[in-house]
Design an enzyme around this catalytic site. Structure first.
Site, short mmCIF file in Angstrom:
data_model
loop_
_atom_site.label_atom_id
_atom_site.label_comp_id
_atom_site.label_asym_id
_atom_site.label_seq_id
_atom_site.Cartn_x
_atom_site.Cartn_y
_atom_site.Cartn_z
N GLU A 121 0.73 -0.77 -0.13
CA GLU A 121 0.11 -0.15 0.11
C GLU A 121 0.77 1.51 0.56
OE1 GLU A 121 -2.63 0.78 -1.21
OE2 GLU A 121 -2.81 -1.65 -1.06
C1 LIG Z 1 2.79 -9.93 0.02
C2 LIG Z 1 2.76 -8.38 -0.52
C3 LIG Z 1 1.13 -8.47 -0.85
C4 LIG Z 1 0.75 -7.04 -1.77
N1 LIG Z 1 -0.85 -7.03 -2.23
C5 LIG Z 1 -0.66 -6.14 -3.30
C6 LIG Z 1 -2.07 -5.99 -4.02
O1 LIG Z 1 -2.77 -6.45 -3.57
N2 LIG Z 1 -1.88 -5.58 -5.25
C7 LIG Z 1 -0.98 -4.55 -5.63
O2 LIG Z 1 -0.75 -3.79 -6.52
N3 LIG Z 1 0.44 -4.75 -4.94
C8 LIG Z 1 -0.16 -4.92 -3.93
N4 LIG Z 1 1.71 -5.65 -3.72
C9 LIG Z 1 2.73 -4.84 -3.96
C10 LIG Z 1 3.26 -3.57 -3.39
O3 LIG Z 1 2.07 -2.49 -3.28
C11 LIG Z 1 4.74 -3.19 -3.77
O4 LIG Z 1 5.81 -3.91 -2.84
C12 LIG Z 1 5.05 -2.15 -2.75
O5 LIG Z 1 3.85 -0.71 -3.43
C13 LIG Z 1 6.64 -1.48 -3.63
O6 LIG Z 1 6.91 -1.73 -4.50
P1 LIG Z 1 7.57 -2.65 -5.33
O7 LIG Z 1 8.57 -3.50 -4.29
O8 LIG Z 1 8.64 -2.80 -6.48
O9 LIG Z 1 9.20 -2.46 -4.01
P2 LIG Z 1 9.66 -0.78 -4.93
O10 LIG Z 1 8.94 0.36 -5.62
O11 LIG Z 1 11.11 -1.51 -6.22
O12 LIG Z 1 10.80 0.23 -3.94
C14 LIG Z 1 11.98 -0.62 -3.83
C15 LIG Z 1 12.48 0.56 -2.32
O13 LIG Z 1 12.39 2.07 -2.81
C16 LIG Z 1 11.64 2.80 -1.67
N5 LIG Z 1 11.64 3.62 -2.86
C17 LIG Z 1 10.95 3.76 -3.94
N6 LIG Z 1 10.50 5.23 -4.36
C18 LIG Z 1 11.13 6.05 -3.89
C19 LIG Z 1 11.23 7.45 -3.43
N7 LIG Z 1 10.82 7.96 -4.59
N8 LIG Z 1 11.83 7.47 -2.43
C20 LIG Z 1 12.44 6.69 -1.72
N9 LIG Z 1 12.42 5.83 -2.15
C21 LIG Z 1 12.09 5.17 -2.83
C22 LIG Z 1 10.71 2.20 -1.74
O14 LIG Z 1 10.54 2.21 -0.68
C23 LIG Z 1 11.48 0.25 -1.29
O15 LIG Z 1 12.18 0.50 -0.02
C24 LIG Z 1 1.99 -6.33 -2.66
C25 LIG Z 1 3.14 -6.78 -1.69
C26 LIG Z 1 3.61 -7.56 -1.40
C27 LIG Z 1 4.67 -8.16 -0.89
#
Ligand SMILES: Cc1cc2nc3c(=O)[nH]c(=O)nc-3n(C[C@H](O)[C@H](O)[C@H](O)COP(=O)(O)OP(=O)(O)OC[C@H]3O[C@@H](n4cnc5c(N)ncnc54)[C@H](O)[C@@H]3O)c2cc1C
Length: 596
Positions: A443
């Protein structure tokens, strides 16, 4: 395997003594008839359902996890989950706060909110299935056409169908502007959607008859980035006009993830291969429509943090009263035993009180925001509705990030109360820690919440929303500043209010010169604001407890002790956080990436 008993007394304290919900709801025509008895009755029933039906499935669900069948693309949830869901819908729980026009019971969100706390304490993984449905309901309710509402809302409200949110793709999570899923318009007004989504919670399961996926995708020729994203309703089974299931839509679960926690919730890779979808919210307006879902989900994730904090605390408390080790430093307390129960030790109390204070602060905070939502939706005065919407917007990232960060600390402290037994699966505590970890990530990560708070919600409107909240804090300080008994609570609140104002101005000035200053300050800044919010609620609760302490009801004595602990032991981290937030961006950004 441990216990969960809904904390009804504290919930009632928050709702009836702190927030006076009955008289607040009287001002909202839609809820004017809801009184304290109705609310208490619902909470009691909710407490029974969550303790007796859901909690017993929490540990077994974690051990068993979900099963995916690659050949049929089906997912089976752990033993007992489906039956518990049937009981849940038979009792009408999903309809609680939904619109009566579509079959809902029309009760206030503030009541639903307390029930959600119970669901999350009892079984977070199970609760995510109906939790996501509620988000889908809200999104379709606000942005759907009359036809879409008539078709989907009654099924989501009855619980016959569940919902999901399909945003994330393998190459994009935080930055949705990068998403690639495509939607091709068809002659009949539908769209064929193709793409790969990952991490979709409850994307496939066996608990409901149909699954309503809300999918973000791009129309042909859409602008680059987040301005070119549209939202589509993509049901697992194409609904017939009478609402029965028609043909299977090609949106299939290719795999489920092995993960650290919430094992009983299916986290699905979803492949869309020309799946039929219906546009919702207008072309390229997908993120706007999805924000309804995302905001609901952010508040919901905060509630997950609260739920886990509460259940971990309850179990650690039982253990601390039972486990005997060593004697109290000031001499034996349990003379009939070979050693004292560990609750006599100061540091065990610190761990317990940390969880207790974080649970009670979060409960007051979340219930307050849920009541704001009721007013935002139903108050007859437009200006009040707008003020409430602004306050909810300001506080949503704080709920999501502050509560879930605290839950990680609290569940870990509660595990520590068990010593080595906390690390052993059989006791159930390690599950709470594992489950709590995801709440800081999905989220929008907690970093993203911090950027949203400081960048969008505060600096972009020149601090207007924050000033409005600050005015409430100031009014409380002025009204209680001369009450000597309140000084120990009002003084730190007033000081922190001033510090937040100065800190915000300082970061705002620095951000004019260098936007990286926002990113460097945002995370500690959000925690400082979180403490200001908690100080505000704890000071109000202290006032009530001081007034009622003489009644002899020990609830108020315990409340005051918890609040004093909060101001003495948790609040002081604000000094460190403010120093961190003020330290600027150079200590983070001056080192070239290749020198790391
Ligand atoms: C168990 C689980 C359930 C989930 N359920 C859903 C779901 O139902 N529907 C759905 O659509 N998604 C879902 N997700 C996805 C989840 O919302 C994303 O994993 C999350 O938003 C982070 O995206 P990412 O994993 O691509 O990380 P990334 O976006 O690649 O981020 C990696 C790191 O970089 C940091 N970062 C990125 N951009 C910035 C910035 N501008 N400034 C500072 N730091 C930054 C982040 O904070 C993080 O620490 C789920 C994930 C999991 C693991």
């Amino acid at each position: 395997m441990g216990q969960y008993i809904a904390p009804l007394r504290d919930m009632q304290f928050v709702l009836h003594e702190l927030l006076n919900v009955e008289s607040e709801l009287k001002q909202l025509p839609a809820h004017a008839e809801v009184d304290a008895d109705i609310i208490n009755q619902i909470l009691e029933e909710g407490g029974k359902f969550t303790s007796e039906v859901l909690f017993p499935l929490n540990h077994s669900g974690d051990r068993e996890g979900c099963h995916h069948d690659k050949a049929t693309h089906t997912v089976t949830t752990p033993k007992g989950f489906k039956e518990a869901y049937e009981q849940y819908i038979t009792a009408g729980w999903p309809a609680l706060s939904c619109d009566p026009e579509y079959g809902g019971q029309g009760l206030p969100l503030v009541v639903n909110n307390s029930f959600y706390e119970m669901l999350n304490s009892a079984n977070q993984a199970w609760s995510m299935y109906p939790g996501l449905s509620h988000g889908a309901y809200e999104c379709i309710h606000e942005h759907g056409t009359a036809e879409q509402k008539a078709l989907y809302l009654p099924k989501l409200i009855s619980g016959e169908w569940t919902g999901t949110m399909c945003l994330t793709e393998p190459h994009c999570g935080t930055d949705l502007g990068l998403l690639r899923s495509k939607a091709e318009p068809q002659a009949d007004g539908t769209y064929k959607i193709t793409g790969a989504k990952i991490f979709i919670s409850a994307g496939e399961h066996d608990m409901s008859k149909n699954i309503v996926h809300l999918v973000l995708a791009r129309l042909p020729g859409a602008p680059e980035g987040s301005k070119g994203i549209s939202l589509f309703i993509v049901p697992k089974f194409l609904p017939n006009a009478d609402g029965s299931n028609g043909a299977r839509n090609p949106i299939f679960c290719g795999a489920i993830e092995e993960k650290m926690g919430i094992h009983a919730n299916s986290t699905c890779q979803m492949n869309l291969d020309g799946a039929t979808g219906w546009l919702i919210g207008g072309p390229h307006k997908g993120l706007n429509a999805m924000f309804v879902f995302m905001n609901a989900a952010r508040l919901g994730v905060g509630m997950q943090g609260l739920g886990l904090t509460e259940v971990a605390y309850q179990n650690a408390l039982v253990y601390a009263k039972d486990r005997i080790q060593m004697r109290s430093l000031s001499g034996p307390k349990a003379l009939d035993k070979p050693a004292d129960p560990i609750i006599v030790h100061a540091d065990v109390r610190r761990m317990l009180l940390t969880a207790k204070a974080y649970a009670e602060g979060a409960r007051a905070f979340c219930s307050y925001v849920a009541l704001l939502l009721d007013k935002e939706l139903n108050h007859p005065d437009e200006e009040i509705r707008k003020d409430c919407a602004d306050e909810v917007a300001l506080l949503t990232p704080v709920i999501k990030a502050f509560i879930t960060d605290n839950a990680w600390t609290a569940t870990s402290e509660c595990l520590q109360v068990y010593g080595g037994h906390g690390f052993i699966a059989e006791w159930g505590m390690e599950q709470y820690v594992r489950d709590a970890r995801i709440n800081m990530i999905y989220e929008g990560t907690n970093t993203v919440q911090s950027l949203d708070l400081l960048g969008r919600k505060i600096l972009m409107d020149n601090g207007a929303k924050l000033r409005k909240f600050g005015a409430k804090v100031q009014a409380f300080v002025e009204a209680n500043g001369t009450n000597e008994a309140m000084a120990e609570f009002v003084t730190p609140l007033a000081e922190l209010g001033d510090k937040v104002t100065k800190l915000t101005m300082e970061i705002g000035m620095k951000a004019f010169q260098n936007p990286d200053e926002v990113g460097a300050a945002a995370v500690p800044y959000l925690r400082v604001v979180g403490h200001m919010v908690y100080s505000y609620f704890f000071a109000q609760m202290a006032k009530i407890a001081l007034e009622k302490e003489a009644s002899g009801d020990t609830f108020y004595k315990a409340k005051l002790a918890t609040i004093r602990f909060y101001f003495a032991r948790l609040y002081p981290e604000t000094a460190m956080l403010i120093r961190q937030a003020r330290s600027g961006s150079a200590n983070l950004l001056s080192l070239e990436a290749d020198l790391f």
